[in-house]
Design a protein around this motif. Structure first.
Motif, PDB file in Angstrom:
ATOM      1  N   ARG A  21       0.473  -1.339  -0.035  1.00 60.16           N
ATOM      2  CA  ARG A  21       0.179  -0.125   0.143  1.00 60.16           C
ATOM      3  C   ARG A  21       1.131   1.280  -0.364  1.00 60.16           C
ATOM      4  NH1 ARG A  21      -5.035   0.002   2.003  1.00 60.16           N
ATOM      5  NH2 ARG A  21      -4.447   1.608   3.323  1.00 60.16           N
ATOM      6  N   TYR A  24      -0.857   8.306  -2.781  1.00 63.02           N
ATOM      7  CA  TYR A  24      -1.107   8.859  -3.574  1.00 63.02           C
ATOM      8  C   TYR A  24      -2.418   9.932  -3.834  1.00 63.02           C
ATOM      9  CZ  TYR A  24       0.535   3.354  -6.130  1.00 63.02           C
ATOM     10  OH  TYR A  24       1.035   2.680  -5.807  1.00 63.02           O
ATOM     11  N   ILE A  55      -3.357   3.471  -0.874  1.00 66.36           N
ATOM     12  CA  ILE A  55      -4.331   2.272  -1.586  1.00 66.36           C
ATOM     13  C   ILE A  55      -2.919   1.156  -2.212  1.00 66.36           C
ATOM     14  CG2 ILE A  55      -5.229   1.912  -3.940  1.00 66.36           C
ATOM     15  CD1 ILE A  55      -6.231   4.821  -3.362  1.00 66.36           C
ATOM     16  N   GLU A  56      -3.175   0.092  -2.268  1.00 64.62           N
ATOM     17  CA  GLU A  56      -2.961  -1.313  -2.645  1.00 64.62           C
ATOM     18  C   GLU A  56      -2.512  -0.977  -4.501  1.00 64.62           C
ATOM     19  OE1 GLU A  56      -3.752  -5.029  -1.802  1.00 64.62           O
ATOM     20  OE2 GLU A  56      -4.957  -4.607  -0.403  1.00 64.62           O
ATOM     21  N   HIS A  59      -5.045  -2.902  -6.504  1.00 66.95           N
ATOM     22  CA  HIS A  59      -5.982  -2.527  -6.725  1.00 66.95           C
ATOM     23  C   HIS A  59      -6.438  -1.078  -7.459  1.00 66.95           C
ATOM     24  CE1 HIS A  59      -7.565  -3.644  -2.411  1.00 66.95           C
ATOM     25  NE2 HIS A  59      -7.503  -4.373  -3.635  1.00 66.95           N
ATOM     26  N   LEU A  60      -4.943  -0.710  -7.823  1.00 68.41           N
ATOM     27  CA  LEU A  60      -4.904   0.892  -8.334  1.00 68.41           C
ATOM     28  C   LEU A  60      -4.659   0.302  -9.826  1.00 68.41           C
ATOM     29  CD1 LEU A  60      -4.789   3.759  -8.412  1.00 68.41           C
ATOM     30  CD2 LEU A  60      -2.145   3.604  -8.040  1.00 68.41           C
ATOM     31  N   ASP A  62      -6.048  -2.409 -10.611  1.00 66.82           N
ATOM     32  CA  ASP A  62      -7.243  -3.304 -11.297  1.00 66.82           C
ATOM     33  C   ASP A  62      -7.590  -2.138 -11.602  1.00 66.82           C
ATOM     34  OD1 ASP A  62      -6.461  -6.431 -10.473  1.00 66.82           O
ATOM     35  OD2 ASP A  62      -6.701  -5.535  -8.949  1.00 66.82           O
ATOM     36  N   ALA A  63      -8.318  -1.739 -11.391  1.00 69.72           N
ATOM     37  CA  ALA A  63      -9.173   0.217 -11.007  1.00 69.72           C
ATOM     38  C   ALA A  63      -9.112   0.617 -12.543  1.00 69.72           C
ATOM     39  CB  ALA A  63      -8.727   0.671 -10.576  1.00 69.72           C
ATOM     40  N   THR A 100      -9.438   6.551  -3.745  1.00 71.40           N
ATOM     41  CA  THR A 100      -9.883   5.713  -3.767  1.00 71.40           C
ATOM     42  C   THR A 100      -8.980   5.475  -5.081  1.00 71.40           C
ATOM     43  OG1 THR A 100     -11.725   6.582  -5.124  1.00 71.40           O
ATOM     44  CG2 THR A 100     -12.334   6.347  -2.595  1.00 71.40           C
ATOM     45  N   ALA A 101      -8.720   4.215  -5.450  1.00 73.76           N
ATOM     46  CA  ALA A 101      -8.299   3.754  -6.638  1.00 73.76           C
ATOM     47  C   ALA A 101      -9.017   4.363  -7.975  1.00 73.76           C
ATOM     48  CB  ALA A 101      -7.563   2.579  -6.591  1.00 73.76           C
ATOM     49  N   VAL A 105      -7.770   6.629 -10.410  1.00 77.55           N
ATOM     50  CA  VAL A 105      -7.623   5.989 -12.026  1.00 77.55           C
ATOM     51  C   VAL A 105      -8.818   7.106 -12.979  1.00 77.55           C
ATOM     52  CG1 VAL A 105      -8.250   4.382 -13.586  1.00 77.55           C
ATOM     53  CG2 VAL A 105      -7.196   4.128 -11.060  1.00 77.55           C
TER      54      VAL A 105
END
Length: 115
Positions: A21, A24, A55-56, A59-60, A62-63, A100-101, A105
């Motif tokens: 994590r 960002y 944020i992982e 996950h970033l 993936d988003a 949030t991711a 994004v």
């Protein structure tokens, strides 16, 4: 991690199957933060600039629908780097979406020019 993504990217996977994590900030939020701080008086000598929270990495990506694969994390990997944003939050308001991711994004996509 978004700007450095490349085909075949691998990310360290921790023993709990999560990815590291990190703090960002999206490009639009960064711009708003800088604009908000320009004329602010009595700022501290040092101020962390990031969206609140961490944020992982997985996950970033993936988003952003960017493919990656896990690899075993090496001994001593830093699992969490979360900057304290309490001083920044005294001057700048953040929304949940900023941290949030999906939100980061979304901002990244709006300002990134396709090659």
């Amino acid at each position: 991690i978004l700007g450095g993504w490349r085909e075949g990217m691998q990310i360290d996977q921790l023993s709990d199957t999560s990815t590291p994590r990190r703090s960002y900030i999206g490009p639009e939020t960064l711009t708003r933060v800088i604009q908000g701080l320009v004329n602010t008086h009595d700022l501290p000598d040092i101020l962390n600039i990031a969206a609140p929270g961490a944020i992982e990495m997985g996950h970033l990506l993936d988003a952003a629908h960017l493919d990656w694969s896990p690899r075993p994390a090496p001994q001593g990997v830093i699992e969490n780097v979360e900057l304290s944003t309490k001083l920044l939050e005294r001057h700048i308001e953040f929304t949940t979406q900023n941290s949030t991711a999906a939100g980061i994004v979304s901002e990244w996509r709006r300002v990134t020019v396709p090659n």
